[in-house]
Design a protein around this motif. Structure first.
Motif, PDB file in Angstrom:
ATOM      1  N   SER A  69       0.821  -1.205   0.000  1.00  0.00           N
ATOM      2  CA  SER A  69       0.000   0.000   0.000  1.00  0.00           C
ATOM      3  C   SER A  69       0.857   1.258   0.000  1.00  0.00           C
ATOM      4  O   SER A  69       0.402   2.332  -0.411  1.00  0.00           O
ATOM      5  N   TYR A 317      -4.279  -1.129  -0.598  1.00  0.00           N
ATOM      6  CA  TYR A 317      -4.814  -0.118  -1.515  1.00  0.00           C
ATOM      7  C   TYR A 317      -3.891   0.013  -2.724  1.00  0.00           C
ATOM      8  O   TYR A 317      -2.678   0.163  -2.583  1.00  0.00           O
ATOM      9  N   ILE A 328      -5.555   3.987   2.137  1.00  0.00           N
ATOM     10  CA  ILE A 328      -5.471   3.075   3.285  1.00  0.00           C
ATOM     11  C   ILE A 328      -6.574   3.408   4.282  1.00  0.00           C
ATOM     12  O   ILE A 328      -7.268   2.528   4.795  1.00  0.00           O
TER      13      ILE A 328
END
Length: 343
Positions: A69, A317, A328
């Motif tokens: 992420s 993400y 996130i």
């Protein structure tokens, strides 16, 4: 149609040549990696408080944070792997999932690992797993290369044990007929899981492109391996089986590719959950109500709960419209919101 081999080679090259250079295209979202615009946002991130952790405690699952992420910030040198535990803590998340390419040469460096472990302890963060890439193909039809790939993962099992992780994630990659790749992957997973057993580490496989994104295929591999410490890491979004061929094996080339054939994500997760030792909550985009555009989280989390799963669900993400930190945050909010309805 591109091959899984080309895609893996592109990602391998990207990890080698872009570290610290800021070459972080939105193409990664299109080819199973990610692509966002990392922005500051530290102040707003810090607003995620202990209250968020307390809310999460009422869920049927636990929340972790996948390091991918933050891949843009990491590639750009805006943060390092050692910063990851503290960053997760800022979001009120107390469990982390590492990506090995962000500390590729540190698997056997006990001084480095001790520092990383201390940072986790100082921030009240637990190390959950290490996602491993670039160590060779577990489904290689060449026996020598395949065995080398297995052995290349030994150091990550040892690092995972030292850090207190429960598992490493590997890829079921290989060229050839699906049945031939399955046979090779089964042999590799059996050998690697045997090594992991001695270190109390599980070996888990993610649907991660190519034939591994076929839920039925991967579930059958798990049934054949049939070892307690070998399982799956169902990812809500990695179900593209075939993709258009890029004009060039570059970020720009991959940015213009499209998925030609996609396995049904709900069917795939349903097939993989009986073997799950981790779950990856993939997000790309959100609507005005904070719901994930590409995945129905109410439907997906019900599948996860109905399987009796109570472990970690990792936020991953990979969108391009929000900063990594905002993505996130929104993914966590979505997990809390939908999870509360299933508690």
């Amino acid at each position: 149609m591109t091959t899984a081999k080309n895609r893996r080679e592109f990602l391998r090259q990207l990890s080698v040549y872009t570290m610290g250079m800021g070459l972080l295209p939105s193409v990664l979202a299109a080819c199973g990696g990610a692509g966002t615009s990392q922005e500051a946002g530290a102040d707003s991130t810090a607003a995620d408080t202990t209250a968020g952790q307390q809310t999460a405690q009422s869920l049927f699952f636990k929340i972790s944070l996948a390091e991918w992420s933050f891949h843009q910030a990491l590639f750009a040198g805006k943060m390092t792997n050692l910063d990851f535990p503290a960053k997760a803590s800022e979001f009120g998340i107390n469990a982390v999932e590492y990506v090995n390419q962000f500390f590729k040469d540190k698997a056997k460096d006990k001084t480095y690992l001790a520092d990383l472990k201390k940072r986790c302890d100082d921030n009240g963060v637990r190390s959950v797993l290490i996602m491993c890439d670039g160590e060779g193909e577990m489904g290689d039809q060449n026996t020598k290369k395949r065995l080398q790939a297995v052995e290349n993962h030994y150091k990550w099992i040892e690092a995972a044990e030292y850090l207190g992780c429960h598992a490493i994630r590997v890829n079921a990659a290989g060229e050839g007929k699906p049945e031939d790749v399955a046979k090779a992957v089964t042999e590799s997973l059996s050998k690697l899981s045997e090594f992991g057993k001695a270190h109390n580490i599980s070996v888990i496989v993610e649907n991660h492109g190519g034939v591994s994104s076929n839920g039925k295929w991967l579930a059958n591999v798990m049934k054949t391996v049939n070892m307690p410490n070998c399982g799956t890491l169902p990812d809500f979004g990695n179900f593209c089986l075939n993709r258009t061929k890029p004009e060039s094996n570059t970020p720009e080339g991959w940015a213009n590719t499209k998925c030609l054939e996609e396995y049904d994500r709900y069917e795939g997760v349903l097939e993989l959950m009986p073997f799950a030792k981790g779950v990856s909550a993939k997000t790309y985009d959100f609507d005005a109500n904070g719901n994930c555009v590409e995945t129905d989280y109410a439907k997906m989390l019900k599948i996860v709960k109905d399987a009796g799963y109570t472990g970690h669900i990792g936020i991953e993400y990979e969108g391009s419209k929000l900063s990594e930190e905002e993505g996130i945050r929104k993914t966590k909010e979505l997990l809390l919101k939908v999870g509360a309805t299933l508690a």
